[in-house]
Write a protein that holds these residues in place. Structure first.
Motif, PDB file in Angstrom:
ATOM      1  N   ASP A 244     133.475 -23.807  14.451  1.00  0.00           N
ATOM      2  CA  ASP A 244     133.977 -24.409  13.219  1.00  0.00           C
ATOM      3  C   ASP A 244     135.085 -23.546  12.619  1.00  0.00           C
ATOM      4  N   VAL A 245     136.092 -24.210  12.054  1.00  0.00           N
ATOM      5  CA  VAL A 245     137.164 -23.462  11.383  1.00  0.00           C
ATOM      6  C   VAL A 245     137.144 -23.672   9.871  1.00  0.00           C
ATOM      7  N   PHE A 246     136.480 -24.736   9.423  1.00  0.00           N
ATOM      8  CA  PHE A 246     136.244 -24.926   7.992  1.00  0.00           C
ATOM      9  C   PHE A 246     134.804 -24.494   7.732  1.00  0.00           C
ATOM     10  N   ASN A 247     134.619 -23.491   6.893  1.00  0.00           N
ATOM     11  CA  ASN A 247     133.295 -22.903   6.708  1.00  0.00           C
ATOM     12  C   ASN A 247     132.794 -23.093   5.280  1.00  0.00           C
ATOM     13  N   THR A 248     131.531 -23.453   5.154  1.00  0.00           N
ATOM     14  CA  THR A 248     130.936 -23.688   3.839  1.00  0.00           C
ATOM     15  C   THR A 248     130.195 -22.465   3.310  1.00  0.00           C
ATOM     16  N   LYS A 249     130.307 -21.336   4.025  1.00  0.00           N
ATOM     17  CA  LYS A 249     129.696 -20.075   3.593  1.00  0.00           C
ATOM     18  C   LYS A 249     130.753 -18.980   3.561  1.00  0.00           C
TER      19      LYS A 249
END
Length: 318
Positions: A244-249
């Motif tokens: 993943d390149v968009f991270n929610t952490k």
């Protein structure tokens, strides 16, 4: 003779059953393959460096100028310290960044949305962006002030994507049958997606401001519902290795998780080298990220990138 005939018939019967089983298993395998292939359309990968090397230098220069990213940051007065940190760090790397506030705040310039409802703020911000900038920008990135974004990596990821196609991407999640892009990791819409969304904003049956259909549902899920009516579906953004390149952490959380799950490969097991966003950052962490991403250099290590994204004229881009 009779026993031999009986054995022969049993052999034929068992052989037939075996063939039927093999055929059924074959069909199951083919069907699974079809499902896998269908799901792959929801995963978009960044280009390989080798693909970029095939592009001529003149074409690369034109490409670097053609990517225009408009950044939308949704804020509230309680976020004023984070607001200041974003303004002084990664937002400078957008071709243009504007803050959309729930109310007027004297200390910072912003577009007043006159509502605390995050879905209404998002709707109004997208409409404002389309009405005012549809001819100037081809990609629209929306984030909360707890998100840190590396815009150059975003542009690299979008390099082979056509903004006239309905792209809606970021970090995908599922809620029942609905697949949506989590606002925590940031949301990217192409100009075509913004155009389609804008055409639905005045149709309550398909994209309501409020109502039983969307009550108590987060703004990112409500956006997905509207876009689904426009034929625009969530795509998970990944690097060429599938990370993943968009991270929610935040980076810190990823490193702690990697130390538990991959103690011998903490750096490799943490995050993508081409990460675009991290979320859940404090003000201090914003400045640390800015230092690490844009200012810190290791002597002797030279990264010869084949493509450079230059700031627009008059930009205060670092």
């Amino acid at each position: 003779m009779l026993s031999e005939s009986s054995l022969f018939l049993k052999g034929v019967l068992l052989g037939s059953v075996f063939c039927v089983l093999i055929t059924m298993l074959g069909h199951i395998k083919i069907d699974y393959g079809k499902r896998t292939h269908h799901h792959e359309r929801h995963h978009l990968q960044a280009p390989n460096k080798e693909d970029i090397l095939k592009i001529s230098e003149d074409e690369r220069t034109e490409l670097s100028k053609s990517f225009r990213v408009y950044c939308i940051i949704l804020v509230k007065p309680k976020d004023v310290r984070l607001w200041a940190a974003v303004k002084e760090t990664w937002a400078k790397h957008c071709d243009k960044a504007e803050f959309f506030s729930s109310e007027n705040v004297k200390v910072f310039e912003s577009v007043n949305m006159e509502t605390n409802d995050m879905w209404l703020m998002m709707r109004k911000a997208y409409k404002y962006a389309f009405d005012k900038y549809r001819d100037q920008y081809n990609w629209f990135f929306l984030a909360h002030p707890t998100t840190f974004a590396i815009i150059e990596n975003l542009k690299y990821f979008l390099l082979k994507k056509n903004s006239s196609q309905p792209f809606y991407l970021g970090h995908t999640a599922k809620s029942g049958d609905l697949e949506y892009v989590s606002v925590g990791g940031g949301i990217v819409l192409s100009i075509e997606s913004i155009k389609r969304l804008n055409s639905l904003l005045s149709i309550p049956e398909k994209c309501p401001e409020k109502g039983r259909m969307v009550r108590e549902v987060s703004e990112d899920k409500q956006l997905a519902v509207c876009l689904k009516y426009a034929g625009v579906f969530a795509e998970n953004a990944e690097d060429s290795k599938g990370k993943d390149v968009f991270n929610t952490k935040s980076v810190g959380i990823f490193i702690r998780e990697a130390m538990t799950n991959h103690p011998n490969q903490v750096v490799e097991g943490c995050c993508s080298d081409m990460a675009i966003t991290f979320n859940g950052l404090t003000c201090n962490q914003m400045y640390v990220m800015m230092y690490g991403v844009y200012h810190l250099r290791a002597f002797g290590h030279v990264f010869n990138d084949v493509l450079v994204f230059l700031p627009v004229n008059g930009s205060d881009n670092d």
